[in-house]
Design a protein around this motif. Structure first.
Motif, short mmCIF file in Angstrom:
data_model
loop_
_atom_site.label_atom_id
_atom_site.label_comp_id
_atom_site.label_asym_id
_atom_site.label_seq_id
_atom_site.Cartn_x
_atom_site.Cartn_y
_atom_site.Cartn_z
N ARG A 264 0.46 1.08 10.29
CA ARG A 264 -0.14 2.10 9.42
C ARG A 264 -0.04 3.48 10.06
O ARG A 264 0.19 4.49 9.37
N THR B 193 0.83 -1.21 0.00
CA THR B 193 0.00 0.00 0.00
C THR B 193 0.86 1.26 0.00
O THR B 193 0.66 2.18 -0.82
N ASN C 255 -11.38 -2.89 8.59
CA ASN C 255 -12.68 -2.80 7.95
C ASN C 255 -13.68 -3.76 8.59
O ASN C 255 -13.89 -4.87 8.10
N THR D 184 -7.21 0.50 -2.77
CA THR D 184 -8.03 -0.51 -2.11
C THR D 184 -7.88 -1.87 -2.78
O THR D 184 -7.64 -2.89 -2.12
N VAL E 60 -13.26 -3.38 -0.71
CA VAL E 60 -12.76 -4.58 -0.04
C VAL E 60 -13.76 -5.71 -0.14
O VAL E 60 -13.40 -6.88 -0.37
N THR F 132 -8.46 2.51 3.03
CA THR F 132 -8.28 1.39 3.95
C THR F 132 -9.17 1.52 5.18
O THR F 132 -8.98 0.79 6.16
N ASN G 70 -9.27 3.51 7.58
CA ASN G 70 -8.43 3.58 8.78
C ASN G 70 -8.36 5.02 9.27
O ASN G 70 -7.36 5.72 9.07
N GLY H 30 -13.62 2.51 -0.05
CA GLY H 30 -12.79 1.65 0.79
C GLY H 30 -13.60 0.52 1.40
O GLY H 30 -13.14 -0.61 1.51
N THR I 76 -5.20 -5.66 -1.98
CA THR I 76 -6.13 -6.68 -1.48
C THR I 76 -6.14 -7.91 -2.38
O THR I 76 -6.01 -9.05 -1.91
N THR J 250 -6.97 -3.86 6.82
CA THR J 250 -7.59 -2.62 6.34
C THR J 250 -8.51 -1.99 7.37
O THR J 250 -9.19 -1.01 7.06
#
Length: 558
Positions: free
Chosen positions: A546, A113, A515, A483, A181, A139, A141, A177, A487, A513
């Protein structure tokens, strides 16, 4: 009428502490209401709070900036600390069950990423603050966004406009995002192994198997002696001697022809078969087994540790097997099954499966507590003490080679690390860190809602103008690439090259991620909790990396 209009203006439009609370509560309530809307199996959930805040700010609603900043940052701290507390008890045990490999794959996804970000920075000329906003959205985040904004403010206090642009970039790319995913996970499911398609369930974390004692070297040996003959951990939970079932003590003597029921890791069954001599074919891991009917003279009960004095005590120190003639076959901690090894440190809230004669089990229940209502009492001293330590830890500067300014974990990184450590090791220092699942969920939901609502209100004034007249469409395209590419690439490598299960791979991707919406989708597609366990395993480290990488990227490329 003028008085009413003036009152309404003062309540809803004139910035103040009270008005900020009113607006933030309204935004949160409306956002949560909209979050119940689903399109197929996809919903943005509490993320709608973010977008309702953006709409409110777009239509000119202003709030007290100091109060809004406090609510936003306090919400972030509560969310990440509660998350750390939740996954802490199972975090380090899960590393022993393949978690290291899962975290390495997750870090590979994070590395791809940020490598992609560097390429896009030079090729497209997008500023690094905006790229970090895009990454945070792509992501899902938002804590990484908070860390990047904090770092940008430290190196340039006048960069308010860049911080707003960063938040807008996150807002524009966040929906993709979430959806991206889920689309990628649906595409990866075509690579699911044939065997997994048939099973679609996670193998138990603890594995039961029956053996016949055929090894002459074991005849006359005690259970204690046998346990030390191989280096792999296992527990003998039942012994059948001449047709009679018994709960073994450490001093029980085994004889040729005895049958034993052992709990171990599934990968250790081959060594146990060599040790005892013969393994029976009966499946003791079926979910429909009624353990109380297996040996009717014995009782199998799940007991909860509620006595605070047992917090952090080693299981072997209780001498439950020898003193009371009962056996502990399972330990469930935060949804993860642990092998009941004598060196295991017990924690408040652990659920122990105890097997033995009825009266003996009752005596053990008195020792352990088994009064679930006691767990409902909140331990606020430890909670606020952990928040205090987390914020302090987040302010400690770390110096990295080649980086001119120190790195700080900030309010997003410090509390989650302290939360994990408190959840994992606090009981060893007799700190009561247990929080009920409902209380932990409440803290996490409250924290993230305050953060998202505050973020939306603080950054929504120019949202639509950015999409229509600015770089919004470019950001969406870049976010979609960020994204999907890591992945799909890492997912394909995990399933096809490394031969990992789909549910574990999907949980790893969702954790990497950050998520939870995608995790809900995965849990609806597969059976078992394999995806959730892996999610909790990789989430903390991926979040930590991250957050650190977002700060480094701002310091190096800004």
């Amino acid at each position: 009428m003028d008085a009413i209009a003036h009152w309404l203006h003062e309540v809803f439009l004139e910035p103040s502490v009270t008005q900020t609370i009113i607006i933030l509560s309204f935004v949160s309530a409306v956002g949560l209401l909209l979050g119940k809307v689903r399109i197929g199996s996809i919903s943005l959930g509490i993320t709608f709070v973010f977008f309702v805040g953006i709409l409110a700010s777009h239509f000119g609603i202003e709030t007290d900036p100091v109060m809004l900043s406090f609510a936003q940052n306090f919400g972030l701290v509560v969310f990440v600390y509660a998350l750390g507390l939740q996954v802490g008890p199972a975090f380090f045990p899960s590393l022993k069950k393949g978690g290291i490999a899962q975290n390495l794959i997750s870090l590979g996804m994070v590395a791809i990423t940020f490598l992609l970000c560097i390429i896009l920075y030079f090729v497209l000329g997008i500023s690094m603050p905006n790229l970090m906003g895009i990454v945070a959205g792509a992501t899902t985040n938002t804590p990484a966004l908070g860390a990047a904004q904090t770092t940008l403010q430290q190196i340039d206090p006048s960069a308010a406009n860049e911080m707003t642009q960063m938040a807008l970039a996150c807002a524009v790319t966040y929906p993709m995002g979430v959806v991206g995913v889920i689309i990628a996970l649906a595409m990866l499911k075509v690579f699911m192994h044939k065997k997994e398609e048939q099973e679609e369930k996670e193998a138990p974390k603890t594995f039961f198997s029956e053996y016949e004692v055929c090894n002459p070297a074991l005849d006359g040996k005690t259970v204690r002696d046998v346990a030390h003959l191989i280096q792999r951990p296992f527990i003998i939970t039942r012994v059948w001697h001449r047709g009679t079932v018994e709960i073994p003590t450490s001093d029980m003597i085994l004889h040729l022809g005895d049958h034993v029921l052992a709990v171990s890791g599934e990968e250790d069954t081959t060594q146990l078969e060599i040790l005892f001599g013969k393994r029976e074919e009966k499946d003791w891991n079926r979910p429909d087994i009624d353990w109380n009917s297996v040996d009717k003279q014995l009782v199998s009960r799940r007991l909860v540790i509620t006595r605070s004095k047992l917090n952090g005590v080693r299981l072997g120190n209780l001498k439950i097997r020898n003193l009371y003639g009962v056996n502990i076959s399972r330990v469930d901690r935060a949804g993860v099954e642990l092998l009941p090894d004598r060196d295991l440190h017990l924690q408040l809230g652990d659920r122990l499966t105890v097997v033995g004669e009825g009266n003996a089990v009752e005596r053990v229940a008195e020792i352990l507590g088994d009064e679930v209502k006691q767990l409902d009492n909140p331990h606020l001293t430890t909670l606020f003490g952990g928040l205090f330590l987390g914020c302090i830890f987040g302010l400690i500067p770390f110096y990295l080679p080649g980086v001119s300014m120190p790195i700080k974990l900030g309010l997003a990184g410090g509390p989650i690390i302290v939360g994990i450590l408190m959840g994992a090791f606090g009981p060893r220092f007799h700190l009561t860190t247990y929080v009920t699942n409902s209380a932990n969920l409440f803290l996490r939901q409250l924290g993230i809602i305050l953060y998202l609502g505050g973020l939306g209100l603080a950054s929504g004034a120019n949202f639509f103008d950015t999409i229509i007249h600015g770089d919004g469409f470019l950001w969406v395209g870049v976010g979609f690439l960020i994204t999907m590419l890591p992945t799909l690439l890492i997912g394909w490598i995990s399933i096809k090259v490394l031969r990992n299960r789909y549910d574990g791979t999907a949980g790893m991707i969702c954790g990497s991620t950050a998520n939870p919406m995608a995790l809900d989708y995965v849990n609806g597609q597969v059976k078992g909790d394999g995806a959730s366990v892996v999610y909790a395993t990789v989430y903390p480290l991926a979040m930590f990396v991250r957050i650190i990488m977002a700060q480094i990227m701002i310091l190096v490329f800004r």
